[in-house]
Design a protein around this motif. Structure first.
Motif, short mmCIF file in Angstrom:
data_model
loop_
_atom_site.label_atom_id
_atom_site.label_comp_id
_atom_site.label_asym_id
_atom_site.label_seq_id
_atom_site.Cartn_x
_atom_site.Cartn_y
_atom_site.Cartn_z
N UNK A 157 -22.53 3.74 -12.79
CA UNK A 157 -21.71 4.45 -11.82
C UNK A 157 -21.46 3.66 -10.55
N UNK A 158 -22.00 2.45 -10.47
CA UNK A 158 -21.79 1.62 -9.30
C UNK A 158 -20.42 0.95 -9.39
N UNK A 159 -19.89 0.58 -8.25
CA UNK A 159 -18.59 -0.08 -8.22
C UNK A 159 -18.76 -1.58 -8.40
N UNK A 160 -17.83 -2.17 -9.17
CA UNK A 160 -17.80 -3.62 -9.37
C UNK A 160 -16.40 -4.10 -9.02
N UNK A 161 -16.26 -5.38 -8.79
CA UNK A 161 -14.95 -5.95 -8.51
C UNK A 161 -14.52 -6.82 -9.67
N UNK A 162 -13.33 -6.56 -10.17
CA UNK A 162 -12.76 -7.34 -11.26
C UNK A 162 -11.64 -8.16 -10.65
N UNK A 163 -11.71 -9.48 -10.77
CA UNK A 163 -10.69 -10.32 -10.17
C UNK A 163 -10.16 -11.32 -11.19
N UNK A 164 -8.86 -11.56 -11.12
CA UNK A 164 -8.18 -12.49 -12.01
C UNK A 164 -7.08 -13.20 -11.25
N UNK A 165 -6.75 -14.40 -11.70
CA UNK A 165 -5.63 -15.15 -11.17
C UNK A 165 -4.54 -15.13 -12.23
N UNK A 166 -3.33 -14.70 -11.84
CA UNK A 166 -2.25 -14.54 -12.81
C UNK A 166 -0.90 -14.71 -12.14
N UNK A 167 0.17 -14.67 -12.94
CA UNK A 167 1.52 -14.74 -12.40
C UNK A 167 1.85 -13.46 -11.64
N UNK A 168 2.78 -13.56 -10.71
CA UNK A 168 3.18 -12.39 -9.92
C UNK A 168 3.72 -11.28 -10.80
N UNK A 169 4.43 -11.64 -11.87
CA UNK A 169 5.06 -10.63 -12.73
C UNK A 169 4.02 -9.81 -13.51
N UNK A 170 2.84 -10.36 -13.76
CA UNK A 170 1.80 -9.67 -14.52
C UNK A 170 0.89 -8.82 -13.65
N UNK A 171 1.00 -8.91 -12.35
CA UNK A 171 0.08 -8.22 -11.46
C UNK A 171 0.21 -6.70 -11.53
N UNK A 172 1.41 -6.19 -11.73
CA UNK A 172 1.59 -4.72 -11.83
C UNK A 172 0.87 -4.17 -13.05
N UNK A 173 0.91 -4.89 -14.17
CA UNK A 173 0.20 -4.46 -15.38
C UNK A 173 -1.31 -4.47 -15.18
N UNK A 174 -1.80 -5.43 -14.41
CA UNK A 174 -3.24 -5.54 -14.14
C UNK A 174 -3.75 -4.30 -13.40
N UNK A 175 -2.99 -3.80 -12.43
CA UNK A 175 -3.43 -2.64 -11.66
C UNK A 175 -3.23 -1.33 -12.40
N UNK A 176 -2.38 -1.31 -13.42
CA UNK A 176 -2.18 -0.09 -14.21
C UNK A 176 -3.30 0.13 -15.23
#
Length: 50
Positions: free
Chosen positions: A29-48
């Motif tokens: 139940x703890x919060x974690x941070x998920x981070x990735x480096x990607x193209x600008x066009x793929x960033x919307x899919x990452x947050x969905x």
């Protein structure tokens, strides 16, 4: 020589962004941070994604 390498990397990575999303762990139940480096066009899919 390092200046040339840095300059060539900057040209290749202009359309890349680093996305950081806070995700809750299903086990603890703890919060974690998920981070990735990607193209600008793929960033919307990452947050969905959940």
């Amino acid at each position: 020589m390092a200046k040339k390498v840095v300059a060539s990397l900057q040209k290749a990575t202009k359309d890349r962004v680093k996305c950081i999303k806070m995700v809750r762990s299903p086990k603890t139940g703890a919060y974690m941070f998920k981070e990735e480096t990607m193209d600008k066009s793929e960033s919307a899919d990452f947050f969905k994604q959940k």
